[in-house]
Design an enzyme around this catalytic site. Structure first.
Site, PDB file in Angstrom:
ATOM      1  N   GLU A 102       0.828  -1.208   0.000  1.00  0.00           N
ATOM      2  CA  GLU A 102       0.000   0.000   0.000  1.00  0.00           C
ATOM      3  C   GLU A 102       0.865   1.261   0.000  1.00  0.00           C
ATOM      4  OE1 GLU A 102      -3.175   0.180  -0.517  1.00  0.00           O
ATOM      5  OE2 GLU A 102      -3.248  -2.012  -0.642  1.00  0.00           O
TER       6      GLU A 102
ATOM      7  N   SER B 199      19.237  -7.621  -9.242  1.00  0.00           N
ATOM      8  CA  SER B 199      18.071  -7.647 -10.130  1.00  0.00           C
ATOM      9  C   SER B 199      18.168  -8.627 -11.289  1.00  0.00           C
ATOM     10  CB  SER B 199      17.805  -6.238 -10.673  1.00  0.00           C
ATOM     11  OG  SER B 199      17.391  -5.378  -9.640  1.00  0.00           O
TER      12      SER B 199
ATOM     13  N   HIS C 258       3.101 -10.075  -9.680  1.00  0.00           N
ATOM     14  CA  HIS C 258       4.549 -10.310  -9.698  1.00  0.00           C
ATOM     15  C   HIS C 258       5.262  -9.208  -8.924  1.00  0.00           C
ATOM     16  CE1 HIS C 258       8.575 -11.280 -11.069  1.00  0.00           C
ATOM     17  NE2 HIS C 258       8.707 -10.027 -11.444  1.00  0.00           N
ATOM     18  N   SER C 259       4.873  -7.981  -9.163  1.00  0.00           N
ATOM     19  CA  SER C 259       5.422  -6.825  -8.454  1.00  0.00           C
ATOM     20  C   SER C 259       4.419  -5.697  -8.586  1.00  0.00           C
ATOM     21  CB  SER C 259       6.780  -6.413  -9.048  1.00  0.00           C
ATOM     22  OG  SER C 259       6.596  -5.803 -10.321  1.00  0.00           O
TER      23      SER C 259
END
Length: 443
Positions: free
Chosen positions: A119, A205, A334-335
Protein backbone atom coordinates in the site's frame (compact mmCIF):
# COMPACT_ATOMS: atom_id res chain seq x y z
CA UNK A 1 72.16 -35.01 -71.48
CA UNK A 2 71.85 -38.72 -72.31
CA UNK A 3 73.77 -39.56 -69.13
CA UNK A 4 71.37 -37.47 -67.03
CA UNK A 5 68.32 -39.16 -68.56
CA UNK A 6 69.83 -42.56 -67.92
CA UNK A 7 70.52 -41.71 -64.24
CA UNK A 8 66.94 -40.36 -63.86
CA UNK A 9 65.54 -43.61 -65.25
CA UNK A 10 67.61 -45.70 -62.82
CA UNK A 11 66.43 -43.65 -59.82
CA UNK A 12 62.80 -43.83 -60.90
CA UNK A 13 63.05 -47.62 -61.29
CA UNK A 14 64.57 -47.91 -57.79
CA UNK A 15 61.76 -45.87 -56.22
CA UNK A 16 59.10 -48.03 -57.88
CA UNK A 17 60.82 -51.22 -56.73
CA UNK A 18 60.93 -49.91 -53.13
CA UNK A 19 57.25 -48.99 -53.25
CA UNK A 20 56.32 -52.48 -54.51
CA UNK A 21 58.33 -54.08 -51.69
CA UNK A 22 56.60 -51.96 -49.00
CA UNK A 23 53.20 -52.72 -50.44
CA UNK A 24 53.90 -56.43 -50.40
CA UNK A 25 55.05 -56.34 -46.80
CA UNK A 26 51.95 -54.33 -45.76
CA UNK A 27 49.65 -56.80 -47.50
CA UNK A 28 51.42 -59.70 -45.82
CA UNK A 29 51.09 -57.96 -42.40
CA UNK A 30 47.39 -57.28 -42.88
CA UNK A 31 46.84 -60.84 -43.97
CA UNK A 32 48.48 -62.08 -40.80
CA UNK A 33 46.22 -59.82 -38.66
CA UNK A 34 43.07 -60.92 -40.49
CA UNK A 35 44.14 -64.51 -40.11
CA UNK A 36 44.67 -63.97 -36.40
CA UNK A 37 41.17 -62.50 -36.04
CA UNK A 38 39.71 -65.46 -37.90
CA UNK A 39 41.39 -67.81 -35.50
CA UNK A 40 39.80 -66.10 -32.42
CA UNK A 41 37.05 -67.77 -30.36
CA UNK A 42 33.39 -67.10 -31.38
CA UNK A 43 32.26 -63.63 -30.13
CA UNK A 44 28.84 -63.02 -28.49
CA UNK A 45 27.85 -59.39 -29.29
CA UNK A 46 25.05 -59.47 -26.72
CA UNK A 47 27.66 -59.47 -23.97
CA UNK A 48 29.44 -56.39 -25.32
CA UNK A 49 29.30 -53.33 -23.06
CA UNK A 50 29.60 -49.70 -24.22
CA UNK A 51 32.98 -48.20 -23.38
CA UNK A 52 32.11 -44.59 -24.25
CA UNK A 53 33.39 -42.21 -21.55
CA UNK A 54 30.37 -39.87 -21.71
CA UNK A 55 27.58 -42.09 -20.38
CA UNK A 56 26.80 -45.31 -18.52
CA UNK A 57 24.37 -47.42 -20.53
CA UNK A 58 23.68 -50.67 -22.36
CA UNK A 59 23.56 -51.35 -26.10
CA UNK A 60 20.14 -51.94 -27.68
CA UNK A 61 19.25 -53.14 -31.17
CA UNK A 62 15.85 -51.45 -31.46
CA UNK A 63 15.41 -47.82 -32.58
CA UNK A 64 13.47 -46.02 -29.86
CA UNK A 65 13.46 -42.39 -28.72
CA UNK A 66 13.16 -41.68 -25.01
CA UNK A 67 9.82 -40.18 -24.05
CA UNK A 68 9.91 -36.77 -22.26
CA UNK A 69 8.15 -38.15 -19.18
CA UNK A 70 9.93 -41.40 -18.41
CA UNK A 71 7.76 -41.76 -15.31
CA UNK A 72 4.17 -40.71 -14.77
CA UNK A 73 4.94 -37.36 -13.12
CA UNK A 74 7.33 -36.83 -10.23
CA UNK A 75 5.27 -37.17 -7.02
CA UNK A 76 4.74 -34.26 -4.60
CA UNK A 77 5.91 -34.99 -1.07
CA UNK A 78 3.70 -33.64 1.71
CA UNK A 79 3.22 -34.12 5.45
CA UNK A 80 -0.07 -32.27 6.09
CA UNK A 81 -3.27 -32.23 4.11
CA UNK A 82 -5.09 -28.95 3.44
CA UNK A 83 -6.84 -29.14 6.79
CA UNK A 84 -3.58 -29.40 8.71
CA UNK A 85 -3.88 -33.11 9.48
CA UNK A 86 -0.70 -35.20 9.55
CA UNK A 87 -1.03 -37.86 6.84
CA UNK A 88 1.78 -40.21 7.86
CA UNK A 89 2.81 -39.95 11.54
CA UNK A 90 6.32 -41.14 10.70
CA UNK A 91 6.85 -37.94 8.68
CA UNK A 92 5.74 -35.57 11.45
CA UNK A 93 8.84 -33.51 12.30
CA UNK A 94 7.67 -33.45 15.94
CA UNK A 95 8.46 -29.76 16.36
CA UNK A 96 7.78 -28.13 19.71
CA UNK A 97 4.83 -25.82 20.29
CA UNK A 98 7.20 -22.84 20.58
CA UNK A 99 8.83 -23.65 17.23
CA UNK A 100 5.50 -24.05 15.42
CA UNK A 101 4.18 -20.81 16.92
CA UNK A 102 7.36 -19.09 15.73
CA UNK A 103 6.74 -20.46 12.22
CA UNK A 104 3.20 -19.10 12.24
CA UNK A 105 4.11 -15.72 13.66
CA UNK A 106 6.93 -15.20 11.16
CA UNK A 107 4.66 -16.19 8.25
CA UNK A 108 1.89 -13.84 9.34
CA UNK A 109 4.29 -11.01 10.22
CA UNK A 110 5.74 -11.25 6.71
CA UNK A 111 2.20 -11.15 5.34
CA UNK A 112 1.40 -8.02 7.37
CA UNK A 113 4.63 -6.28 6.30
CA UNK A 114 3.81 -7.09 2.67
CA UNK A 115 0.36 -5.50 2.90
CA UNK A 116 1.65 -2.29 4.45
CA UNK A 117 4.59 -1.86 2.08
CA UNK A 118 2.47 -2.74 -0.94
CA UNK A 119 0.00 0.00 0.00
CA UNK A 120 2.93 2.32 0.67
CA UNK A 121 4.08 1.91 -2.92
CA UNK A 122 0.56 2.46 -4.23
CA UNK A 123 0.49 5.74 -2.30
CA UNK A 124 3.78 6.83 -3.87
CA UNK A 125 5.83 6.56 -0.69
CA UNK A 126 8.29 4.00 -2.07
CA UNK A 127 9.14 3.29 -5.70
CA UNK A 128 8.64 -0.46 -5.97
CA UNK A 129 7.65 -3.57 -4.03
CA UNK A 130 7.19 -7.33 -4.39
CA UNK A 131 4.89 -9.28 -2.08
CA UNK A 132 5.33 -12.87 -0.88
CA UNK A 133 1.63 -13.79 -0.64
CA UNK A 134 1.10 -17.54 -0.83
CA UNK A 135 4.77 -18.49 -0.66
CA UNK A 136 5.39 -17.94 3.05
CA UNK A 137 5.65 -21.68 3.73
CA UNK A 138 8.58 -22.09 1.34
CA UNK A 139 10.49 -19.33 3.16
CA UNK A 140 9.97 -20.34 6.76
CA UNK A 141 10.09 -24.10 6.27
CA UNK A 142 13.41 -23.97 4.45
CA UNK A 143 14.98 -21.27 6.64
CA UNK A 144 14.21 -23.24 9.81
CA UNK A 145 16.00 -26.31 8.44
CA UNK A 146 19.28 -24.48 7.84
CA UNK A 147 22.18 -23.68 10.13
CA UNK A 148 22.65 -19.93 10.77
CA UNK A 149 26.14 -20.20 9.27
CA UNK A 150 24.78 -21.51 5.94
CA UNK A 151 25.04 -19.01 3.10
CA UNK A 152 21.83 -17.87 1.42
CA UNK A 153 21.58 -16.69 -2.19
CA UNK A 154 18.09 -15.35 -2.81
CA UNK A 155 16.26 -14.16 -5.91
CA UNK A 156 13.89 -11.44 -4.73
CA UNK A 157 10.95 -13.21 -3.10
CA UNK A 158 12.63 -14.72 -0.03
CA UNK A 159 12.15 -11.99 2.57
CA UNK A 160 10.80 -14.58 5.01
CA UNK A 161 14.16 -16.39 5.06
CA UNK A 162 15.88 -13.22 6.20
CA UNK A 163 13.07 -12.46 8.67
CA UNK A 164 13.42 -15.95 10.20
CA UNK A 165 17.13 -15.27 10.70
CA UNK A 166 16.32 -12.25 12.82
CA UNK A 167 16.58 -9.39 10.35
CA UNK A 168 14.63 -6.61 12.09
CA UNK A 169 11.63 -4.81 10.65
CA UNK A 170 13.47 -1.50 10.96
CA UNK A 171 16.07 -2.70 8.43
CA UNK A 172 13.44 -4.10 6.05
CA UNK A 173 11.80 -0.68 6.06
CA UNK A 174 15.11 1.17 5.82
CA UNK A 175 16.02 -0.78 2.69
CA UNK A 176 12.67 -0.17 0.99
CA UNK A 177 12.80 3.54 1.86
CA UNK A 178 16.53 3.77 1.01
CA UNK A 179 17.15 5.87 4.11
CA UNK A 180 20.31 6.47 6.13
CA UNK A 181 19.82 3.23 8.12
CA UNK A 182 19.84 1.06 5.00
CA UNK A 183 22.73 -1.43 5.06
CA UNK A 184 23.04 -0.94 1.28
CA UNK A 185 23.29 2.86 1.73
CA UNK A 186 20.36 3.51 -0.58
CA UNK A 187 22.03 2.10 -3.67
CA UNK A 188 19.59 -0.71 -4.42
CA UNK A 189 15.96 -0.99 -5.52
CA UNK A 190 13.44 -1.85 -2.79
CA UNK A 191 13.29 -5.55 -1.70
CA UNK A 192 16.96 -6.07 -2.70
CA UNK A 193 17.94 -7.03 0.83
CA UNK A 194 21.30 -8.23 2.05
CA UNK A 195 22.95 -8.86 5.41
CA UNK A 196 26.52 -10.06 5.84
CA UNK A 197 25.97 -10.70 9.55
CA UNK A 198 23.18 -13.17 8.74
CA UNK A 199 24.97 -14.77 5.75
CA UNK A 200 22.37 -13.49 3.30
CA UNK A 201 24.00 -12.36 0.05
CA UNK A 202 22.55 -9.12 -1.33
CA UNK A 203 19.85 -9.61 -3.96
CA UNK A 204 20.68 -8.48 -7.49
CA UNK A 205 18.07 -7.65 -10.13
CA UNK A 206 19.35 -9.65 -13.14
CA UNK A 207 17.58 -12.99 -13.17
CA UNK A 208 19.43 -16.19 -12.16
CA UNK A 209 22.87 -14.60 -11.66
CA UNK A 210 22.82 -16.01 -8.12
CA UNK A 211 22.79 -19.63 -9.35
CA UNK A 212 26.38 -19.93 -10.64
CA UNK A 213 27.51 -17.60 -7.84
CA UNK A 214 26.07 -20.04 -5.31
CA UNK A 215 27.93 -22.92 -6.98
CA UNK A 216 31.18 -20.98 -6.58
CA UNK A 217 30.46 -20.20 -2.94
CA UNK A 218 29.59 -23.84 -2.24
CA UNK A 219 32.85 -24.97 -3.81
CA UNK A 220 34.73 -22.54 -1.55
CA UNK A 221 32.85 -23.89 1.48
CA UNK A 222 33.80 -27.42 0.44
CA UNK A 223 37.47 -26.41 0.22
CA UNK A 224 37.28 -24.98 3.74
CA UNK A 225 36.08 -28.39 4.96
CA UNK A 226 33.64 -26.98 7.51
CA UNK A 227 30.12 -28.06 8.48
CA UNK A 228 28.46 -25.52 6.23
CA UNK A 229 26.16 -25.50 3.19
CA UNK A 230 24.84 -23.04 0.64
CA UNK A 231 21.21 -22.65 -0.41
CA UNK A 232 20.19 -20.93 -3.62
CA UNK A 233 16.60 -19.81 -4.21
CA UNK A 234 15.09 -19.14 -7.63
CA UNK A 235 11.78 -19.33 -9.44
CA UNK A 236 10.86 -21.74 -12.20
CA UNK A 237 11.19 -18.89 -14.69
CA UNK A 238 14.82 -18.33 -13.68
CA UNK A 239 15.47 -22.01 -14.37
CA UNK A 240 15.09 -21.17 -18.08
CA UNK A 241 18.14 -18.93 -17.96
CA UNK A 242 21.53 -20.20 -19.14
CA UNK A 243 22.97 -19.39 -15.71
CA UNK A 244 20.84 -22.19 -14.25
CA UNK A 245 22.51 -24.76 -16.51
CA UNK A 246 25.96 -23.47 -15.59
CA UNK A 247 25.21 -23.53 -11.87
CA UNK A 248 23.66 -27.00 -11.93
CA UNK A 249 26.50 -28.51 -13.91
CA UNK A 250 29.31 -26.85 -11.96
CA UNK A 251 27.85 -27.89 -8.61
CA UNK A 252 27.39 -31.50 -9.70
CA UNK A 253 30.79 -31.97 -11.33
CA UNK A 254 32.62 -30.16 -8.51
CA UNK A 255 30.55 -32.03 -5.88
CA UNK A 256 29.46 -28.99 -3.89
CA UNK A 257 27.35 -28.89 -0.68
CA UNK A 258 24.57 -26.87 -2.28
CA UNK A 259 20.77 -26.92 -2.12
CA UNK A 260 19.01 -25.54 -5.18
CA UNK A 261 15.58 -24.44 -3.99
CA UNK A 262 13.13 -23.72 -6.79
CA UNK A 263 9.88 -21.95 -5.93
CA UNK A 264 7.58 -23.11 -8.70
CA UNK A 265 4.73 -20.64 -8.18
CA UNK A 266 3.01 -21.09 -11.53
CA UNK A 267 4.09 -17.90 -13.29
CA UNK A 268 7.26 -16.21 -14.52
CA UNK A 269 5.76 -12.71 -14.30
CA UNK A 270 2.91 -13.23 -16.81
CA UNK A 271 4.17 -16.44 -18.45
CA UNK A 272 2.42 -19.58 -17.12
CA UNK A 273 4.35 -22.80 -16.67
CA UNK A 274 2.74 -24.46 -19.71
CA UNK A 275 4.46 -21.85 -21.87
CA UNK A 276 7.78 -22.04 -20.02
CA UNK A 277 8.69 -25.71 -20.43
CA UNK A 278 7.43 -29.00 -21.84
CA UNK A 279 9.06 -31.39 -19.37
CA UNK A 280 7.84 -32.39 -15.93
CA UNK A 281 8.73 -29.20 -14.08
CA UNK A 282 12.14 -28.39 -12.63
CA UNK A 283 12.78 -31.44 -10.43
CA UNK A 284 12.87 -33.60 -13.58
CA UNK A 285 16.03 -31.78 -14.68
CA UNK A 286 18.04 -32.86 -11.65
CA UNK A 287 18.88 -36.42 -12.76
CA UNK A 288 20.24 -35.09 -16.05
CA UNK A 289 22.87 -33.21 -14.10
CA UNK A 290 23.50 -36.08 -11.70
CA UNK A 291 21.67 -34.37 -8.81
CA UNK A 292 19.34 -35.93 -6.25
CA UNK A 293 15.98 -34.22 -6.59
CA UNK A 294 12.61 -34.01 -4.84
CA UNK A 295 9.31 -32.25 -5.41
CA UNK A 296 7.47 -31.00 -2.32
CA UNK A 297 4.21 -29.29 -1.47
CA UNK A 298 5.43 -25.73 -0.93
CA UNK A 299 2.23 -24.84 0.93
CA UNK A 300 3.07 -27.47 3.57
CA UNK A 301 5.65 -25.86 5.84
CA UNK A 302 6.51 -29.23 7.43
CA UNK A 303 7.16 -30.91 4.08
CA UNK A 304 9.47 -28.05 3.11
CA UNK A 305 11.21 -28.27 6.48
CA UNK A 306 11.75 -32.06 6.26
CA UNK A 307 13.04 -31.97 2.68
CA UNK A 308 15.42 -29.05 3.29
CA UNK A 309 16.72 -30.51 6.54
CA UNK A 310 17.55 -33.87 4.93
CA UNK A 311 19.03 -32.24 1.83
CA UNK A 312 21.18 -30.01 4.03
CA UNK A 313 22.39 -32.96 6.12
CA UNK A 314 23.36 -35.03 3.11
CA UNK A 315 24.81 -32.13 1.12
CA UNK A 316 27.31 -31.48 3.92
CA UNK A 317 28.01 -35.14 4.73
CA UNK A 318 28.36 -36.29 1.13
CA UNK A 319 29.52 -33.13 -0.67
CA UNK A 320 26.87 -33.17 -3.36
CA UNK A 321 24.13 -30.80 -4.57
CA UNK A 322 20.39 -31.33 -4.14
CA UNK A 323 17.47 -29.90 -6.08
CA UNK A 324 14.20 -29.15 -4.27
CA UNK A 325 11.19 -28.04 -6.30
CA UNK A 326 8.58 -26.51 -4.00
CA UNK A 327 5.18 -26.38 -5.71
CA UNK A 328 3.28 -23.29 -4.59
CA UNK A 329 1.28 -20.38 -5.99
CA UNK A 330 2.01 -16.67 -6.29
CA UNK A 331 -1.19 -15.09 -4.99
CA UNK A 332 -0.05 -11.49 -5.41
CA UNK A 333 0.99 -9.65 -8.56
CA UNK A 334 4.55 -10.31 -9.70
CA UNK A 335 5.42 -6.83 -8.45
CA UNK A 336 3.87 -3.39 -8.19
CA UNK A 337 4.73 -2.99 -11.89
CA UNK A 338 2.46 -5.90 -12.80
CA UNK A 339 -1.32 -6.38 -13.10
CA UNK A 340 -1.93 -10.12 -12.95
CA UNK A 341 -5.65 -9.73 -13.72
CA UNK A 342 -4.59 -9.36 -17.36
CA UNK A 343 -3.45 -12.98 -17.57
CA UNK A 344 -5.27 -14.99 -14.86
CA UNK A 345 -8.76 -15.08 -13.39
CA UNK A 346 -9.93 -13.85 -10.01
CA UNK A 347 -11.42 -17.29 -9.35
CA UNK A 348 -8.03 -18.94 -9.85
CA UNK A 349 -6.36 -16.61 -7.36
CA UNK A 350 -9.20 -16.94 -4.86
CA UNK A 351 -8.92 -20.72 -4.86
CA UNK A 352 -5.31 -20.63 -3.68
CA UNK A 353 -5.94 -17.78 -1.27
CA UNK A 354 -8.97 -19.36 0.38
CA UNK A 355 -8.58 -23.13 -0.12
CA UNK A 356 -4.86 -23.93 -0.05
CA UNK A 357 -2.89 -21.21 1.70
CA UNK A 358 0.22 -22.18 3.74
CA UNK A 359 -0.76 -19.88 6.62
CA UNK A 360 -4.29 -21.28 7.00
CA UNK A 361 -2.97 -24.84 6.75
CA UNK A 362 -0.55 -24.30 9.62
CA UNK A 363 -3.24 -22.53 11.62
CA UNK A 364 -5.52 -25.57 11.25
CA UNK A 365 -2.68 -27.74 12.59
CA UNK A 366 -2.20 -25.50 15.65
CA UNK A 367 -5.92 -25.15 16.34
CA UNK A 368 -6.43 -28.92 16.30
CA UNK A 369 -3.80 -29.24 19.03
CA UNK A 370 -5.22 -26.42 21.12
CA UNK A 371 -2.13 -24.25 20.52
CA UNK A 372 -4.01 -21.33 18.94
CA UNK A 373 -7.42 -19.76 19.37
CA UNK A 374 -9.51 -16.98 17.85
CA UNK A 375 -8.46 -14.71 20.71
CA UNK A 376 -4.81 -15.49 20.05
CA UNK A 377 -5.34 -14.69 16.38
CA UNK A 378 -6.98 -11.32 17.01
CA UNK A 379 -4.36 -10.35 19.59
CA UNK A 380 -1.43 -11.35 17.38
CA UNK A 381 -2.80 -9.65 14.26
CA UNK A 382 -3.26 -6.44 16.20
CA UNK A 383 0.19 -6.64 17.77
CA UNK A 384 1.98 -7.51 14.53
CA UNK A 385 0.33 -4.67 12.63
CA UNK A 386 1.28 -2.23 15.38
CA UNK A 387 4.92 -3.45 15.27
CA UNK A 388 5.11 -3.11 11.48
CA UNK A 389 3.51 0.35 11.52
CA UNK A 390 5.99 1.59 14.12
CA UNK A 391 8.90 0.51 11.93
CA UNK A 392 7.17 1.99 8.90
CA UNK A 393 6.67 5.40 10.51
CA UNK A 394 10.23 5.47 11.80
CA UNK A 395 11.63 4.72 8.34
CA UNK A 396 9.61 7.49 6.73
CA UNK A 397 11.04 10.07 9.10
CA UNK A 398 14.69 9.11 8.65
CA UNK A 399 17.00 11.14 6.43
CA UNK A 400 18.26 9.85 3.11
CA UNK A 401 21.90 8.62 2.87
CA UNK A 402 24.66 11.18 2.35
CA UNK A 403 25.10 11.76 -1.44
CA UNK A 404 28.85 11.29 -0.98
CA UNK A 405 28.16 7.56 -0.53
CA UNK A 406 27.51 7.28 -4.27
CA UNK A 407 31.26 7.38 -4.80
CA UNK A 408 32.49 5.10 -2.01
CA UNK A 409 32.94 1.35 -1.45
CA UNK A 410 34.23 0.55 -4.94
CA UNK A 411 37.87 1.61 -4.75
CA UNK A 412 40.02 1.96 -1.66
CA UNK A 413 41.18 5.33 -2.93
CA UNK A 414 39.07 7.63 -5.08
CA UNK A 415 40.08 7.37 -8.74
CA UNK A 416 40.56 10.49 -10.93
CA UNK A 417 37.41 9.85 -12.97
CA UNK A 418 35.31 9.39 -9.80
CA UNK A 419 36.75 12.62 -8.40
CA UNK A 420 35.72 14.38 -11.60
CA UNK A 421 32.19 13.01 -11.33
CA UNK A 422 31.98 13.98 -7.68
CA UNK A 423 33.08 17.56 -8.38
CA UNK A 424 30.65 17.79 -11.27
CA UNK A 425 27.79 16.59 -9.06
CA UNK A 426 28.39 19.23 -6.40
CA UNK A 427 28.75 22.02 -8.97
CA UNK A 428 25.41 20.98 -10.43
CA UNK A 429 23.75 20.78 -6.99
CA UNK A 430 25.04 24.24 -6.03
CA UNK A 431 23.87 25.71 -9.31
CA UNK A 432 20.36 24.30 -8.95
CA UNK A 433 20.11 24.06 -5.18
CA UNK A 434 16.41 24.90 -5.17
CA UNK A 435 15.79 21.47 -6.75
CA UNK A 436 17.95 19.56 -4.29
CA UNK A 437 16.69 19.81 -0.68
CA UNK A 438 19.93 18.70 1.02
CA UNK A 439 18.36 19.08 4.45
CA UNK A 440 16.60 15.76 3.71
CA UNK A 441 19.97 13.96 3.42
CA UNK A 442 22.27 12.71 6.13
CA UNK A 443 25.39 14.84 6.68
Amino acid sequence: MAAVNKMYGVCFHAVRQTARLKAARLTQHRGFRVGAVRRQQPFDSTLEKPQFPGASAEFVDQLEFIQPNVISGIPVYRVMDRQGNIINPSQDPQLSKETVLNFYQKMTLLNTMDRILYESQRQGRISFYMTNYGEEGTHIGSAAALDPSDIVFGQYREAGVLMYRGFPLDLFMAQCYANADDLGKGRQMPVHYGCKERNFVTISSPLATQIPQAAGAAYAVKRENVNRAVICYFGEGAASEGDAHAGFNFSATLECPLIFFCRNNGYAISTPTNEQYRGDGIAARGPGYGMLSIRVDGNDVFAVYNATKEARRRAVAENQPFLIEAMTYRIGHHSTSDDSSAYRSVDEVNYWDKQDHPISRLRHYMTTRGWWSEDDERSWRKQSRKTVMEAFEKAEKRLKPNPELMFTDVYQEMTPNLNKQRESLWRHVQQYKENYPLDMYDK
